[in-house]
Design a protein around this motif. Structure first.
Motif, short mmCIF file in Angstrom:
data_model
loop_
_atom_site.label_atom_id
_atom_site.label_comp_id
_atom_site.label_asym_id
_atom_site.label_seq_id
_atom_site.Cartn_x
_atom_site.Cartn_y
_atom_site.Cartn_z
N ILE A 1 0.87 -1.16 0.00
CA ILE A 1 0.00 0.00 0.00
C ILE A 1 0.91 1.22 0.00
CG2 ILE A 1 -1.71 1.30 1.33
CD1 ILE A 1 -2.83 -1.24 0.03
N ASP A 2 0.63 2.19 -0.87
CA ASP A 2 1.55 3.31 -1.08
C ASP A 2 1.40 4.38 -0.01
OD1 ASP A 2 3.57 4.68 -2.30
OD2 ASP A 2 2.28 5.61 -3.81
N ARG A 3 1.55 3.96 1.23
CA ARG A 3 1.45 4.89 2.35
C ARG A 3 2.35 4.39 3.46
NH1 ARG A 3 -0.97 6.38 7.03
NH2 ARG A 3 -1.78 8.50 7.08
N CYS A 4 3.34 5.17 3.82
CA CYS A 4 4.26 4.77 4.88
C CYS A 4 3.51 4.71 6.22
CB CYS A 4 5.42 5.76 4.98
SG CYS A 4 6.56 5.37 6.32
N PRO A 5 3.63 3.62 6.97
CA PRO A 5 2.92 3.52 8.24
C PRO A 5 3.46 4.46 9.31
CG PRO A 5 4.35 1.62 7.94
CD PRO A 5 4.39 2.40 6.66
N HIS A 6 4.62 5.07 9.07
CA HIS A 6 5.16 6.01 10.05
C HIS A 6 4.47 7.36 9.95
CE1 HIS A 6 8.39 9.05 11.28
NE2 HIS A 6 7.88 8.56 12.40
N GLY A 7 4.54 8.00 8.77
CA GLY A 7 4.00 9.35 8.66
C GLY A 7 3.15 9.59 7.42
N GLY A 8 2.91 8.55 6.66
CA GLY A 8 2.00 8.69 5.52
C GLY A 8 2.64 9.03 4.19
N ALA A 9 3.95 9.05 4.10
CA ALA A 9 4.60 9.38 2.84
C ALA A 9 4.27 8.34 1.77
CB ALA A 9 6.12 9.42 3.03
N PRO A 10 4.26 8.78 0.51
CA PRO A 10 4.08 7.80 -0.58
C PRO A 10 5.36 6.99 -0.75
CG PRO A 10 4.42 10.00 -1.48
CD PRO A 10 4.37 10.16 0.02
N LEU A 11 5.27 5.70 -0.43
CA LEU A 11 6.48 4.86 -0.50
C LEU A 11 7.02 4.77 -1.92
CD1 LEU A 11 5.45 2.03 1.99
CD2 LEU A 11 7.22 3.76 2.33
N SER A 12 6.14 4.97 -2.92
CA SER A 12 6.60 4.88 -4.31
C SER A 12 7.60 5.98 -4.64
CB SER A 12 5.41 4.95 -5.27
OG SER A 12 4.68 6.15 -5.04
N GLY A 13 7.71 6.99 -3.80
CA GLY A 13 8.71 8.04 -4.00
C GLY A 13 10.04 7.69 -3.37
N GLY A 14 10.13 6.53 -2.75
CA GLY A 14 11.37 6.12 -2.10
C GLY A 14 12.32 5.45 -3.07
N ARG A 15 13.45 5.04 -2.55
CA ARG A 15 14.41 4.36 -3.41
C ARG A 15 14.75 3.00 -2.82
NH1 ARG A 15 19.59 4.31 -1.62
NH2 ARG A 15 20.14 5.76 0.04
N LEU A 16 15.14 2.10 -3.72
CA LEU A 16 15.48 0.74 -3.31
C LEU A 16 16.85 0.71 -2.66
CD1 LEU A 16 14.27 -1.15 -6.51
CD2 LEU A 16 13.12 -1.00 -4.29
N THR A 17 16.99 -0.17 -1.69
CA THR A 17 18.26 -0.35 -1.02
C THR A 17 18.34 -1.80 -0.55
OG1 THR A 17 19.70 0.54 0.73
CG2 THR A 17 17.35 0.39 1.24
N GLY A 18 19.42 -2.14 0.12
CA GLY A 18 19.59 -3.51 0.60
C GLY A 18 19.86 -3.54 2.08
N THR A 19 20.43 -4.62 2.53
CA THR A 19 20.80 -4.73 3.93
C THR A 19 22.31 -4.88 4.03
OG1 THR A 19 20.52 -7.13 3.91
CG2 THR A 19 18.61 -5.81 4.57
N VAL A 20 22.83 -4.72 5.23
CA VAL A 20 24.26 -4.84 5.47
C VAL A 20 24.47 -5.89 6.55
CG1 VAL A 20 26.34 -3.65 6.27
CG2 VAL A 20 24.67 -2.44 4.87
N GLU A 21 25.39 -6.81 6.31
CA GLU A 21 25.77 -7.79 7.32
C GLU A 21 27.23 -7.55 7.69
OE1 GLU A 21 24.97 -11.75 6.02
OE2 GLU A 21 22.80 -11.42 5.98
N SER A 22 27.56 -7.85 8.94
CA SER A 22 28.92 -7.60 9.40
C SER A 22 29.41 -8.75 10.28
CB SER A 22 28.96 -6.30 10.21
OG SER A 22 30.25 -6.11 10.77
N ASP A 23 30.66 -9.09 10.12
CA ASP A 23 31.30 -10.07 10.99
C ASP A 23 32.08 -9.39 12.10
OD1 ASP A 23 30.39 -12.18 9.40
OD2 ASP A 23 32.09 -11.96 8.04
N GLY A 24 32.13 -8.08 12.09
CA GLY A 24 32.84 -7.33 13.11
C GLY A 24 33.18 -5.95 12.60
N PRO A 25 33.73 -5.11 13.47
CA PRO A 25 34.06 -3.73 13.08
C PRO A 25 34.94 -3.70 11.84
CG PRO A 25 34.29 -4.03 15.44
CD PRO A 25 34.07 -5.40 14.86
N GLY A 26 34.58 -2.87 10.88
CA GLY A 26 35.37 -2.71 9.68
C GLY A 26 35.11 -3.75 8.60
N HIS A 27 34.30 -4.76 8.90
CA HIS A 27 34.00 -5.81 7.92
C HIS A 27 32.49 -5.81 7.68
CE1 HIS A 27 38.03 -7.52 8.30
NE2 HIS A 27 37.90 -7.24 9.59
N TYR A 28 32.11 -5.53 6.48
CA TYR A 28 30.69 -5.57 6.18
C TYR A 28 30.50 -5.96 4.72
CZ TYR A 28 31.38 -1.09 3.89
OH TYR A 28 31.80 -0.11 3.05
N ARG A 29 29.32 -6.45 4.45
CA ARG A 29 28.97 -6.77 3.07
C ARG A 29 27.51 -6.40 2.83
NH1 ARG A 29 29.87 -10.83 6.14
NH2 ARG A 29 28.21 -12.26 6.65
#
Ligand code: FES
Length: 138
Positions: free
Chosen positions: A40-68
Protein backbone atom coordinates in the motif's frame (compact mmCIF):
# COMPACT_ATOMS: atom_id res chain seq x y z
CA UNK A 1 -11.80 -10.61 -4.59
CA UNK A 2 -11.43 -8.74 -7.82
CA UNK A 3 -8.43 -9.21 -10.08
CA UNK A 4 -6.80 -5.98 -11.22
CA UNK A 5 -4.27 -5.71 -14.02
CA UNK A 6 -1.55 -3.32 -12.94
CA UNK A 7 0.66 -3.25 -16.01
CA UNK A 8 2.24 -5.38 -18.66
CA UNK A 9 5.30 -7.20 -17.35
CA UNK A 10 7.35 -5.71 -20.19
CA UNK A 11 6.38 -2.19 -19.13
CA UNK A 12 8.54 -2.51 -16.01
CA UNK A 13 12.28 -2.09 -16.06
CA UNK A 14 14.34 -3.97 -13.51
CA UNK A 15 14.51 -2.21 -10.13
CA UNK A 16 11.71 0.19 -11.03
CA UNK A 17 9.33 1.48 -8.35
CA UNK A 18 6.02 2.88 -9.51
CA UNK A 19 2.71 4.07 -8.03
CA UNK A 20 -0.31 2.32 -9.56
CA UNK A 21 -3.94 2.76 -8.49
CA UNK A 22 -6.03 -0.42 -8.35
CA UNK A 23 -9.50 -0.84 -6.91
CA UNK A 24 -9.32 2.64 -5.42
CA UNK A 25 -6.12 1.80 -3.53
CA UNK A 26 -2.77 3.42 -4.25
CA UNK A 27 -0.12 0.74 -4.59
CA UNK A 28 3.65 0.98 -4.62
CA UNK A 29 4.76 -1.68 -7.11
CA UNK A 30 8.39 -2.69 -7.58
CA UNK A 31 10.23 -5.18 -9.74
CA UNK A 32 13.57 -6.58 -8.59
CA UNK A 33 15.33 -9.35 -10.50
CA UNK A 34 12.07 -10.37 -12.18
CA UNK A 35 10.09 -10.57 -8.92
CA UNK A 36 7.22 -8.18 -8.34
CA UNK A 37 6.26 -6.67 -4.98
CA UNK A 38 3.34 -4.48 -3.98
CA UNK A 39 2.77 -2.41 -0.86
CA UNK A 40 0.00 0.00 0.00
CA UNK A 41 1.55 3.31 -1.08
CA UNK A 42 1.45 4.89 2.35
CA UNK A 43 4.26 4.77 4.88
CA UNK A 44 2.92 3.52 8.24
CA UNK A 45 5.16 6.01 10.05
CA UNK A 46 4.00 9.35 8.66
CA UNK A 47 2.00 8.69 5.52
CA UNK A 48 4.60 9.38 2.84
CA UNK A 49 4.08 7.80 -0.58
CA UNK A 50 6.48 4.86 -0.50
CA UNK A 51 6.60 4.88 -4.31
CA UNK A 52 8.71 8.04 -4.00
CA UNK A 53 11.37 6.12 -2.10
CA UNK A 54 14.41 4.36 -3.41
CA UNK A 55 15.48 0.74 -3.31
CA UNK A 56 18.26 -0.35 -1.02
CA UNK A 57 19.59 -3.51 0.60
CA UNK A 58 20.80 -4.73 3.93
CA UNK A 59 24.26 -4.84 5.47
CA UNK A 60 25.77 -7.79 7.32
CA UNK A 61 28.92 -7.60 9.40
CA UNK A 62 31.30 -10.07 10.99
CA UNK A 63 32.84 -7.33 13.11
CA UNK A 64 34.06 -3.73 13.08
CA UNK A 65 35.37 -2.71 9.68
CA UNK A 66 34.00 -5.81 7.92
CA UNK A 67 30.69 -5.57 6.18
CA UNK A 68 28.97 -6.77 3.07
CA UNK A 69 25.90 -5.56 1.21
CA UNK A 70 23.15 -8.18 1.00
CA UNK A 71 19.66 -8.51 -0.42
CA UNK A 72 20.43 -5.82 -2.98
CA UNK A 73 17.38 -3.60 -3.65
CA UNK A 74 14.96 -5.79 -1.64
CA UNK A 75 14.30 -2.96 0.84
CA UNK A 76 12.49 0.32 0.15
CA UNK A 77 13.63 3.52 1.84
CA UNK A 78 10.81 5.95 2.67
CA UNK A 79 11.35 9.35 0.99
CA UNK A 80 10.48 11.39 4.07
CA UNK A 81 12.48 10.00 6.98
CA UNK A 82 14.44 7.18 5.44
CA UNK A 83 12.95 4.24 7.29
CA UNK A 84 13.46 1.05 5.37
CA UNK A 85 10.76 -1.54 4.67
CA UNK A 86 11.22 -5.10 3.44
CA UNK A 87 9.48 -5.31 0.05
CA UNK A 88 8.39 -8.92 0.68
CA UNK A 89 6.95 -8.52 4.17
CA UNK A 90 6.54 -4.77 4.72
CA UNK A 91 8.52 -5.09 7.94
CA UNK A 92 10.52 -2.06 9.05
CA UNK A 93 13.73 -2.67 10.93
CA UNK A 94 13.92 0.91 12.21
CA UNK A 95 13.11 1.58 15.84
CA UNK A 96 12.23 5.24 16.43
CA UNK A 97 13.28 4.97 20.08
CA UNK A 98 16.77 4.01 18.92
CA UNK A 99 17.26 6.97 16.59
CA UNK A 100 18.41 9.37 19.31
CA UNK A 101 22.11 10.21 19.43
CA UNK A 102 23.61 8.24 22.27
CA UNK A 103 26.93 6.54 22.95
CA UNK A 104 27.01 2.75 23.10
CA UNK A 105 29.77 0.22 23.58
CA UNK A 106 30.21 -1.53 20.22
CA UNK A 107 29.10 -5.11 19.96
CA UNK A 108 28.01 -7.56 17.31
CA UNK A 109 24.85 -9.65 17.21
CA UNK A 110 23.52 -12.30 14.87
CA UNK A 111 21.02 -11.05 12.31
CA UNK A 112 18.26 -13.11 13.90
CA UNK A 113 18.73 -11.26 17.18
CA UNK A 114 17.89 -7.84 15.75
CA UNK A 115 14.73 -6.31 17.09
CA UNK A 116 11.95 -5.54 14.66
CA UNK A 117 10.70 -1.97 14.50
CA UNK A 118 7.11 -1.19 15.40
CA UNK A 119 5.96 -0.37 11.88
CA UNK A 120 4.96 -2.75 9.11
CA UNK A 121 3.97 -1.49 5.67
CA UNK A 122 0.90 -3.23 4.33
CA UNK A 123 1.80 -5.71 1.59
CA UNK A 124 -0.42 -6.84 -1.26
CA UNK A 125 0.19 -10.22 -2.96
CA UNK A 126 1.18 -9.56 -6.56
CA UNK A 127 1.66 -12.09 -9.32
CA UNK A 128 2.39 -12.36 -13.01
CA UNK A 129 -0.52 -13.71 -15.10
CA UNK A 130 0.70 -14.26 -18.64
CA UNK A 131 2.12 -10.93 -19.77
CA UNK A 132 0.48 -8.94 -17.01
CA UNK A 133 1.26 -7.95 -13.44
CA UNK A 134 -1.93 -8.45 -11.40
CA UNK A 135 -3.23 -8.17 -7.84
CA UNK A 136 -6.40 -9.56 -6.25
CA UNK A 137 -8.11 -7.00 -4.02
CA UNK A 138 -11.31 -7.30 -1.97
S1 FES B 1 6.88 8.99 6.75
FE1 FES B 1 7.99 7.25 6.16
S2 FES B 1 9.61 7.14 7.56
FE2 FES B 1 8.45 8.82 8.21
Amino acid sequence: MTRHVLARVDDFTDREVRRIEAGGKPLCVAQVDGRFYALIDRCPHGGAPLSGGRLTGTVESDGPGHYRLCRRDEMLKCPWHGWEFDLATGQSWSDPKATRTRAFAPSTVEGGDLVKGPYVAETVPVEVDGNYVVVDLP
